[in-house]
Design an enzyme around this catalytic site. Structure first.
Site, PDB file in Angstrom:
ATOM      1  N   ASP A   7      -3.692 -18.083   3.000  1.00  0.00           N
ATOM      2  CA  ASP A   7      -4.768 -18.792   2.293  1.00  0.00           C
ATOM      3  C   ASP A   7      -5.419 -19.832   3.200  1.00  0.00           C
ATOM      4  O   ASP A   7      -6.644 -19.969   3.239  1.00  0.00           O
ATOM      5  CB  ASP A   7      -4.291 -19.403   0.961  1.00  0.00           C
ATOM      6  CG  ASP A   7      -2.849 -19.858   0.973  1.00  0.00           C
ATOM      7  OD1 ASP A   7      -2.173 -19.716   2.012  1.00  0.00           O
ATOM      8  OD2 ASP A   7      -2.388 -20.381  -0.057  1.00  0.00           O
ATOM      9  N   LYS A  15       2.618 -15.019   4.414  1.00  0.00           N
ATOM     10  CA  LYS A  15       2.841 -15.880   3.251  1.00  0.00           C
ATOM     11  C   LYS A  15       4.354 -16.091   3.123  1.00  0.00           C
ATOM     12  O   LYS A  15       4.941 -15.943   2.041  1.00  0.00           O
ATOM     13  CB  LYS A  15       2.239 -15.202   2.000  1.00  0.00           C
ATOM     14  CG  LYS A  15       2.193 -16.089   0.764  1.00  0.00           C
ATOM     15  CD  LYS A  15       1.073 -17.086   0.776  1.00  0.00           C
ATOM     16  CE  LYS A  15       1.171 -18.038  -0.399  1.00  0.00           C
ATOM     17  NZ  LYS A  15       0.160 -19.090  -0.392  1.00  0.00           N
ATOM     18  N   TYR A  58       0.799  -1.226   0.000  1.00  0.00           N
ATOM     19  CA  TYR A  58       0.000   0.000   0.000  1.00  0.00           C
ATOM     20  C   TYR A  58       0.831   1.276   0.000  1.00  0.00           C
ATOM     21  O   TYR A  58       0.283   2.374   0.053  1.00  0.00           O
ATOM     22  CB  TYR A  58      -0.977  -0.012   1.186  1.00  0.00           C
ATOM     23  CG  TYR A  58      -2.098  -1.004   0.992  1.00  0.00           C
ATOM     24  CD1 TYR A  58      -1.831  -2.318   0.630  1.00  0.00           C
ATOM     25  CD2 TYR A  58      -3.421  -0.642   1.162  1.00  0.00           C
ATOM     26  CE1 TYR A  58      -2.843  -3.239   0.446  1.00  0.00           C
ATOM     27  CE2 TYR A  58      -4.446  -1.563   0.981  1.00  0.00           C
ATOM     28  CZ  TYR A  58      -4.147  -2.855   0.618  1.00  0.00           C
ATOM     29  OH  TYR A  58      -5.151  -3.768   0.443  1.00  0.00           O
ATOM     30  N   ASP A  77     -12.420  -7.717   5.967  1.00  0.00           N
ATOM     31  CA  ASP A  77     -13.733  -7.771   5.316  1.00  0.00           C
ATOM     32  C   ASP A  77     -14.329  -9.177   5.408  1.00  0.00           C
ATOM     33  O   ASP A  77     -15.536  -9.339   5.600  1.00  0.00           O
ATOM     34  CB  ASP A  77     -13.634  -7.349   3.845  1.00  0.00           C
ATOM     35  CG  ASP A  77     -13.776  -5.842   3.675  1.00  0.00           C
ATOM     36  OD1 ASP A  77     -13.360  -5.112   4.600  1.00  0.00           O
ATOM     37  OD2 ASP A  77     -14.298  -5.387   2.636  1.00  0.00           O
ATOM     38  N   ASP A  79      -6.437  -5.991   5.040  1.00  0.00           N
ATOM     39  CA  ASP A  79      -7.540  -5.386   4.298  1.00  0.00           C
ATOM     40  C   ASP A  79      -8.542  -6.474   3.913  1.00  0.00           C
ATOM     41  O   ASP A  79      -9.749  -6.361   4.131  1.00  0.00           O
ATOM     42  CB  ASP A  79      -6.956  -4.699   3.044  1.00  0.00           C
ATOM     43  CG  ASP A  79      -7.978  -3.835   2.326  1.00  0.00           C
ATOM     44  OD1 ASP A  79      -9.126  -3.760   2.785  1.00  0.00           O
ATOM     45  OD2 ASP A  79      -7.619  -3.252   1.297  1.00  0.00           O
TER      46      ASP A  79
END
Ligand code: NAI
Ligand code: MG
Length: 333
Positions: free
Chosen positions: A203, A170, A123, A231, A227
């Protein structure tokens, strides 16, 4: 009296702000608001999204309660949140997702708190066109920013009597960048022997959040995963109208609902004020007014539990103000 800077926002912002103020006043918390018109309407009326007087107020008070603001897509001004996040280095984005009584969701046993690093990772917006068909994007992970968000997650776990902090990463693929985040996590976890620490590849974490949401308690992660997973967590508890958040920096903290300005229902006295009210509860806790925050949370839970007075987004017929009045009635019961 502690002073708090209040941004009334756009769309449903002013309506839900007015109701949240009523509840805070009725709770007799020692809070006084300095109110400002901030947002799209203010921008078109006076040329600035956030007037200078509002910045001055933030710099005096250090605490902001913010209603949602309309941000035009693809043109116009920069997002108000990005401006505030950069200016006050609001590095910790905290979103608690917990089932509420009698609020329908396909999932039970959800009670997780996501700590999203808010200042770096992909970002930072550094994209470079190498040729017509190739773009590079830069992912930045630093020890300094990793340390402060991970420490914030563990400190929160201690303070809120949480049992576990999970690192989401990750590092199997991004061995150096996420590898650094994960190794800082392992180092810092040793300073908190009473809190369990574990790690999930991102994941796998998504699958586990849906299959076994009860596995998660406090979670900490770099910006992009935060982010997306926050959600996902919102979806687990069924409803934008119920999700609070905090953006915390070293000196300044900002509290706001996760939802936007809902222009489709603005001005109709039917928005659900719960998300902003729960954000105000997080603010009261931050300001040391835990008892008042608990009193308001209990009142919200009682009204939802009874189920007679609820707003339209969760299957009821009550207006914003009727729902608020029901909460105020329960405050001292
Ligand atoms: P939105 O969250 O405003 O609305 C999505 C849907 O959820 C709408 O149908 C709306 O009526 C409903 N909804 C949202 N909050 C509700 C509440 N409290 N009670 C009942 N129903 C509610 O998202 P949308 O439509 O994508 O964005 C509208 C504007 O808000 C845009 O300009 C966007 O940029 C801005 N926005 C601002 C945010 C902020 O200031 N933090 C966050 C997200 C969006
Ligand atoms: Mg997002």
């Amino acid at each position: 009296m502690k002073k708090v800077t209040l941004f009334k926002g756009d769309g449903i912002g002013p309506e839900i702000c007015a109701q949240v103020k009523r509840v805070i006043e009725a709770s007799q918390a020692a809070i006084e608001f300095e109110e400002f018109n901030v947002g799209e309407a203010e921008y078109y009326a006076h040329g600035a999204l956030i007037p200078q007087a509002a910045f001055d107020s933030i710099e005096r008070n250090k605490v902001i309660l913010k209603a949602p603001i309309t941000t035009p897509v693809g043109k116009g001004f920069r997002s108000c949140n990005v401006q505030l996040r950069e200016r006050y280095d609001l590095y910790a984005n905290i979103r608690p997702a917990k089932n509420l009584p009698n609020v329908k969701s396909p999932f039970d046993h959800v009670d997780m708190v996501i700590f999203r690093e808010n200042t770096e990772d992909l970002y930072v917006g550094k994209e470079e066109k190498i040729d017509e068909n190739t773009v590079y994007a830069t992912k930045i992970i630093t020890r300094r920013c990793s340390e402060r968000i991970i420490r914030a997650a563990f400190d929160y776990a201690l303070e809120h009597k949480r049992k576990k902090v999970s690192c989401i990463h990750k590092a199997n693929i991004l061995k150096m960048s996420d590898g650094l985040f994960l190794s800082v996590f392992h180092e810092i976890s040793k300073e908190y022997p009473s809190i369990e620490a574990d790690a999930y590849i991102v994941d796998n974490a998504c699958m586990q959040m849906v299959m076994h949401p009860e596995k998660f308690d406090v979670m900490v992660m770099p910006n992009l995963y935060g982010d997306i997973l926050s959600d996902l967590a919102s979806g687990l508890i069924g409803g934008l109208g119920f999700l609070p958040s905090a953006n915390i920096g070293k000196d300044v903290a900002m509290f706001e609902a996760v939802h936007g300005s809902a222009p489709d229902i603005a001005g109709q006295n039917k928005a659900n004020p719960t998300a902003l009210l729960l954000s105000a509860c997080m603010m009261l806790e931050y300001l040391g007014e835990e008892e008042k925050a608990q009193m308001i949370r209990n009142a919200i839970n009682q009204v939802l539990e009874e189920g007679k007075i609820r707003t339209q987004d969760c299957g009821g017929h009550a207006s914003t103000s009727e729902f608020t009045e029901a909460i105020i009635e329960k405050l001292y019961i």
